[in-house]
Design a protein around this motif. Structure first.
Motif, PDB file in Angstrom:
ATOM      1  N   MET A   1       0.847  -1.190   0.000  1.00 21.42           N
ATOM      2  CA  MET A   1       0.000   0.000   0.000  1.00 21.42           C
ATOM      3  C   MET A   1       0.887   1.246   0.000  1.00 21.42           C
ATOM      4  SD  MET A   1      -3.080   0.801   2.637  1.00 21.42           S
ATOM      5  CE  MET A   1      -3.548  -0.932   2.485  1.00 21.42           C
ATOM      6  N   ASP A   2       0.586   2.170  -0.889  1.00 20.10           N
ATOM      7  CA  ASP A   2       1.390   3.386  -1.030  1.00 20.10           C
ATOM      8  C   ASP A   2       0.807   4.488  -0.143  1.00 20.10           C
ATOM      9  OD1 ASP A   2       2.945   5.508  -1.774  1.00 20.10           O
ATOM     10  OD2 ASP A   2       2.115   5.683  -3.810  1.00 20.10           O
ATOM     11  N   TRP A   3       1.340   4.613   1.066  1.00 21.92           N
ATOM     12  CA  TRP A   3       0.830   5.625   1.981  1.00 21.92           C
ATOM     13  C   TRP A   3       1.225   7.037   1.557  1.00 21.92           C
ATOM     14  CZ3 TRP A   3      -3.015   4.615   5.051  1.00 21.92           C
ATOM     15  CH2 TRP A   3      -3.206   3.301   5.493  1.00 21.92           C
ATOM     16  N   GLY A   4       2.061   7.150   0.524  1.00 17.44           N
ATOM     17  CA  GLY A   4       2.400   8.459  -0.011  1.00 17.44           C
ATOM     18  C   GLY A   4       1.407   8.967  -1.034  1.00 17.44           C
ATOM     19  N   ALA A   5       0.419   8.140  -1.421  1.00 20.37           N
ATOM     20  CA  ALA A   5      -0.593   8.562  -2.387  1.00 20.37           C
ATOM     21  C   ALA A   5      -1.411   9.715  -1.819  1.00 20.37           C
ATOM     22  CB  ALA A   5      -1.507   7.384  -2.737  1.00 20.37           C
ATOM     23  N   ALA A   6      -1.755  10.669  -2.682  1.00 18.50           N
ATOM     24  CA  ALA A   6      -2.453  11.876  -2.228  1.00 18.50           C
ATOM     25  C   ALA A   6      -3.765  11.552  -1.520  1.00 18.50           C
ATOM     26  CB  ALA A   6      -2.715  12.793  -3.424  1.00 18.50           C
ATOM     27  N   TRP A   7      -4.492  10.550  -2.013  1.00 23.94           N
ATOM     28  CA  TRP A   7      -5.797  10.244  -1.420  1.00 23.94           C
ATOM     29  C   TRP A   7      -5.689   9.595  -0.042  1.00 23.94           C
ATOM     30  CZ3 TRP A   7      -4.081   8.462  -6.169  1.00 23.94           C
ATOM     31  CH2 TRP A   7      -3.591   7.153  -6.208  1.00 23.94           C
ATOM     32  N   LEU A   8      -4.502   9.070   0.290  1.00 24.92           N
ATOM     33  CA  LEU A   8      -4.327   8.456   1.602  1.00 24.92           C
ATOM     34  C   LEU A   8      -3.739   9.417   2.641  1.00 24.92           C
ATOM     35  CD1 LEU A   8      -3.041   4.845   0.797  1.00 24.92           C
ATOM     36  CD2 LEU A   8      -5.307   5.541   1.608  1.00 24.92           C
ATOM     37  N   ALA A   9      -3.419  10.637   2.223  1.00 27.12           N
ATOM     38  CA  ALA A   9      -2.798  11.590   3.154  1.00 27.12           C
ATOM     39  C   ALA A   9      -3.629  11.797   4.427  1.00 27.12           C
ATOM     40  CB  ALA A   9      -2.536  12.922   2.448  1.00 27.12           C
ATOM     41  N   PRO A  10      -4.967  11.984   4.332  1.00 24.35           N
ATOM     42  CA  PRO A  10      -5.730  12.187   5.572  1.00 24.35           C
ATOM     43  C   PRO A  10      -5.848  10.920   6.426  1.00 24.35           C
ATOM     44  CG  PRO A  10      -6.923  13.017   3.642  1.00 24.35           C
ATOM     45  CD  PRO A  10      -5.806  12.153   3.142  1.00 24.35           C
ATOM     46  N   TRP A  11      -5.535   9.783   5.847  1.00 28.52           N
ATOM     47  CA  TRP A  11      -5.721   8.498   6.517  1.00 28.52           C
ATOM     48  C   TRP A  11      -4.428   7.921   7.070  1.00 28.52           C
ATOM     49  CZ3 TRP A  11     -10.689   6.512   6.757  1.00 28.52           C
ATOM     50  CH2 TRP A  11     -11.642   7.138   5.938  1.00 28.52           C
ATOM     51  N   ARG A  12      -3.322   8.488   6.693  1.00 28.33           N
ATOM     52  CA  ARG A  12      -2.037   7.839   6.964  1.00 28.33           C
ATOM     53  C   ARG A  12      -1.727   7.710   8.453  1.00 28.33           C
ATOM     54  NH1 ARG A  12       3.617   8.961   3.708  1.00 28.33           N
ATOM     55  NH2 ARG A  12       4.781   7.216   4.649  1.00 28.33           N
ATOM     56  N   ALA A  13      -1.940   8.772   9.211  1.00 23.46           N
ATOM     57  CA  ALA A  13      -1.558   8.744  10.624  1.00 23.46           C
ATOM     58  C   ALA A  13      -2.304   7.653  11.380  1.00 23.46           C
ATOM     59  CB  ALA A  13      -1.828  10.105  11.269  1.00 23.46           C
ATOM     60  N   THR A  14      -3.544   7.406  11.001  1.00 24.15           N
ATOM     61  CA  THR A  14      -4.321   6.343  11.641  1.00 24.15           C
ATOM     62  C   THR A  14      -4.085   5.000  10.975  1.00 24.15           C
ATOM     63  OG1 THR A  14      -6.052   7.918  12.251  1.00 24.15           O
ATOM     64  CG2 THR A  14      -6.649   5.590  12.233  1.00 24.15           C
ATOM     65  N   GLY A  15      -4.070   4.991   9.650  1.00 25.58           N
ATOM     66  CA  GLY A  15      -4.046   3.736   8.912  1.00 25.58           C
ATOM     67  C   GLY A  15      -2.720   3.014   8.905  1.00 25.58           C
ATOM     68  N   GLU A  16      -1.620   3.741   8.858  1.00 26.59           N
ATOM     69  CA  GLU A  16      -0.330   3.069   8.769  1.00 26.59           C
ATOM     70  C   GLU A  16      -0.018   2.225  10.002  1.00 26.59           C
ATOM     71  OE1 GLU A  16       3.865   4.067   6.571  1.00 26.59           O
ATOM     72  OE2 GLU A  16       2.911   5.675   7.721  1.00 26.59           O
ATOM     73  N   PRO A  17      -0.283   2.716  11.227  1.00 23.24           N
ATOM     74  CA  PRO A  17      -0.043   1.851  12.388  1.00 23.24           C
ATOM     75  C   PRO A  17      -0.898   0.579  12.382  1.00 23.24           C
ATOM     76  CG  PRO A  17      -0.233   4.139  13.071  1.00 23.24           C
ATOM     77  CD  PRO A  17      -0.642   4.087  11.638  1.00 23.24           C
ATOM     78  N   VAL A  18      -2.141   0.689  11.924  1.00 20.83           N
ATOM     79  CA  VAL A  18      -2.994  -0.496  11.838  1.00 20.83           C
ATOM     80  C   VAL A  18      -2.406  -1.481  10.837  1.00 20.83           C
ATOM     81  CG1 VAL A  18      -5.304  -1.366  11.306  1.00 20.83           C
ATOM     82  CG2 VAL A  18      -5.050   0.845  12.453  1.00 20.83           C
ATOM     83  N   ALA A  19      -1.996  -0.962   9.667  1.00 21.98           N
ATOM     84  CA  ALA A  19      -1.432  -1.824   8.631  1.00 21.98           C
ATOM     85  C   ALA A  19      -0.160  -2.513   9.120  1.00 21.98           C
ATOM     86  CB  ALA A  19      -1.141  -1.003   7.378  1.00 21.98           C
ATOM     87  N   GLN A  20       0.659  -1.798   9.871  1.00 23.66           N
ATOM     88  CA  GLN A  20       1.892  -2.388  10.384  1.00 23.66           C
ATOM     89  C   GLN A  20       1.605  -3.544  11.335  1.00 23.66           C
ATOM     90  OE1 GLN A  20       3.777   1.100  11.997  1.00 23.66           O
ATOM     91  NE2 GLN A  20       4.727   1.678  10.043  1.00 23.66           N
ATOM     92  N   GLN A  21       0.569  -3.402  12.150  1.00 22.31           N
ATOM     93  CA  GLN A  21       0.212  -4.494  13.059  1.00 22.31           C
ATOM     94  C   GLN A  21      -0.279  -5.719  12.289  1.00 22.31           C
ATOM     95  OE1 GLN A  21      -1.633  -1.730  16.575  1.00 22.31           O
ATOM     96  NE2 GLN A  21      -2.005  -3.925  16.663  1.00 22.31           N
ATOM     97  N   ILE A  22      -1.019  -5.477  11.227  1.00 22.99           N
ATOM     98  CA  ILE A  22      -1.518  -6.594  10.413  1.00 22.99           C
ATOM     99  C   ILE A  22      -0.356  -7.314   9.727  1.00 22.99           C
ATOM    100  CG2 ILE A  22      -2.944  -7.179   8.408  1.00 22.99           C
ATOM    101  CD1 ILE A  22      -4.734  -4.761   9.247  1.00 22.99           C
ATOM    102  N   VAL A  23       0.609  -6.549   9.226  1.00 24.29           N
ATOM    103  CA  VAL A  23       1.789  -7.149   8.600  1.00 24.29           C
ATOM    104  C   VAL A  23       2.545  -8.014   9.605  1.00 24.29           C
ATOM    105  CG1 VAL A  23       4.059  -6.622   7.615  1.00 24.29           C
ATOM    106  CG2 VAL A  23       2.031  -5.383   6.815  1.00 24.29           C
ATOM    107  N   ARG A  24       2.515  -7.607  10.879  1.00 26.74           N
ATOM    108  CA  ARG A  24       3.209  -8.391  11.917  1.00 26.74           C
ATOM    109  C   ARG A  24       2.413  -9.632  12.342  1.00 26.74           C
ATOM    110  NH1 ARG A  24       4.796  -3.078  13.936  1.00 26.74           N
ATOM    111  NH2 ARG A  24       3.004  -3.061  15.361  1.00 26.74           N
ATOM    112  N   GLY A  25       1.199  -9.784  11.802  1.00 28.24           N
ATOM    113  CA  GLY A  25       0.457 -11.010  12.061  1.00 28.24           C
ATOM    114  C   GLY A  25      -0.870 -10.852  12.761  1.00 28.24           C
ATOM    115  N   ASP A  26      -1.242  -9.633  13.149  1.00 33.28           N
ATOM    116  CA  ASP A  26      -2.536  -9.426  13.804  1.00 33.28           C
ATOM    117  C   ASP A  26      -3.687  -9.597  12.808  1.00 33.28           C
ATOM    118  OD1 ASP A  26      -1.389  -8.914  16.206  1.00 33.28           O
ATOM    119  OD2 ASP A  26      -2.014  -6.819  16.341  1.00 33.28           O
ATOM    120  N   THR A  27      -4.838  -9.985  13.296  1.00 36.60           N
ATOM    121  CA  THR A  27      -6.042  -9.937  12.487  1.00 36.60           C
ATOM    122  C   THR A  27      -6.455  -8.477  12.298  1.00 36.60           C
ATOM    123  OG1 THR A  27      -7.437 -10.090  14.440  1.00 36.60           O
ATOM    124  CG2 THR A  27      -6.847 -12.171  13.350  1.00 36.60           C
TER     125      THR A  27
END
Length: 246
Positions: A1-27
């Protein structure tokens, strides 16, 4: 997922930590709940298996304040929408549940439920000078994206629909948002959330007060729209239909 995309800018601060946890194995539901924290947002994220057979998804959320969540991108972005726009998501859920209670689950949604679903899945909010809105409502793509291009520096487009965000993980030119007009005075996402929740009035919303916007035509959102002729594609940038008179 490209968190640098313009449409994800308002979502990045919240979404990136969630995505990182999922990559580490969380549901997905566990990662969302960890970021949400206990006692915040008015809902809990739970596994899809918590949704009983025969119970409508929206009704279950309204009755239990639990959001059934699958391990996929669609529900990942839906969860982020609950984190970013909790008041709006609760209001959408309330209106859906009220409509279900009044009319039941039918083969075809009524006008209000249809409009709510369209926005929930594919909506966006646009703050822009009135000249841009005039061009958008007229489907005057040449004016909107070419002649008035400098005015987009004064505009802000915030995507809301989780299905739209999911599709934009693999961007394609035909992707269209259903856009609702917001006042320019709103600055923070929290203020936008509060305003949008109040704006969700059933009579008005049932009219689908949206305008279709091909989001990858927005200046600065996709390099390809800098190429001459990009907006000449009538399959994407369609003219306004004029109703025939009998």
């Amino acid at each position: 997922m490209d968190w640098g995309a313009a449409w994800l800018a308002p979502w990045r601060a919240t979404g990136e930590p969630v995505a990182q946890q999922i990559v580490r194995g969380d549901t997905v539901h566990s990662a969302l709940q960890t970021v949400l924290g206990a006692g915040r947002g008015g809902v809990r994220f739970v596994p899809q298996s918590d949704l009983p057979d025969g119970i409508a998804y929206e009704q279950f959320i309204f009755d239990t304040r639990r959001v059934p969540t699958r391990d996929n991108l669609h529900d990942f972005f839906n969860g982020l929408a609950w984190l970013q726009f909790p008041q709006t998501k609760r209001r959408l859920n309330q209106l859906q549940a009220q409509a279900i209670a009044a009319d039941g689950i039918q083969a075809v949604r009524g006008p209000l439920r249809d409009a709510l679903t369209v926005f929930d899945e594919n909506g966006a909010v646009l703050q822009a000078p009135e000249a841009l809105w005039d061009a958008l409502r007229a489907r005057d793509w040449q004016a909107l994206f070419v002649d008035l291009r400098p005015l987009w520096r004064e505009a802000r487009l915030v995507l809301f629909g989780h299905a739209l965000l999911e599709k934009l993980v693999s961007p394609r030119k035909p992707m269209v948002a259903h856009v609702y007009q917001a006042p320019a005075a709103i600055h923070s996402i929290a203020d936008m959330d509060a305003w949008l929740a109040q704006a969700l009035q059933p009579g008005h919303w049932a009219t689908k007060p949206f305008a279709p916007l091909p989001v990858l035509g927005v200046p600065g959102w996709w390099p390809a729209n800098e190429v001459p002729g990009f907006y000449a594609d009538a399959q994407v940038f369609r003219p306004l239909r004029v109703a025939s008179v009998a």
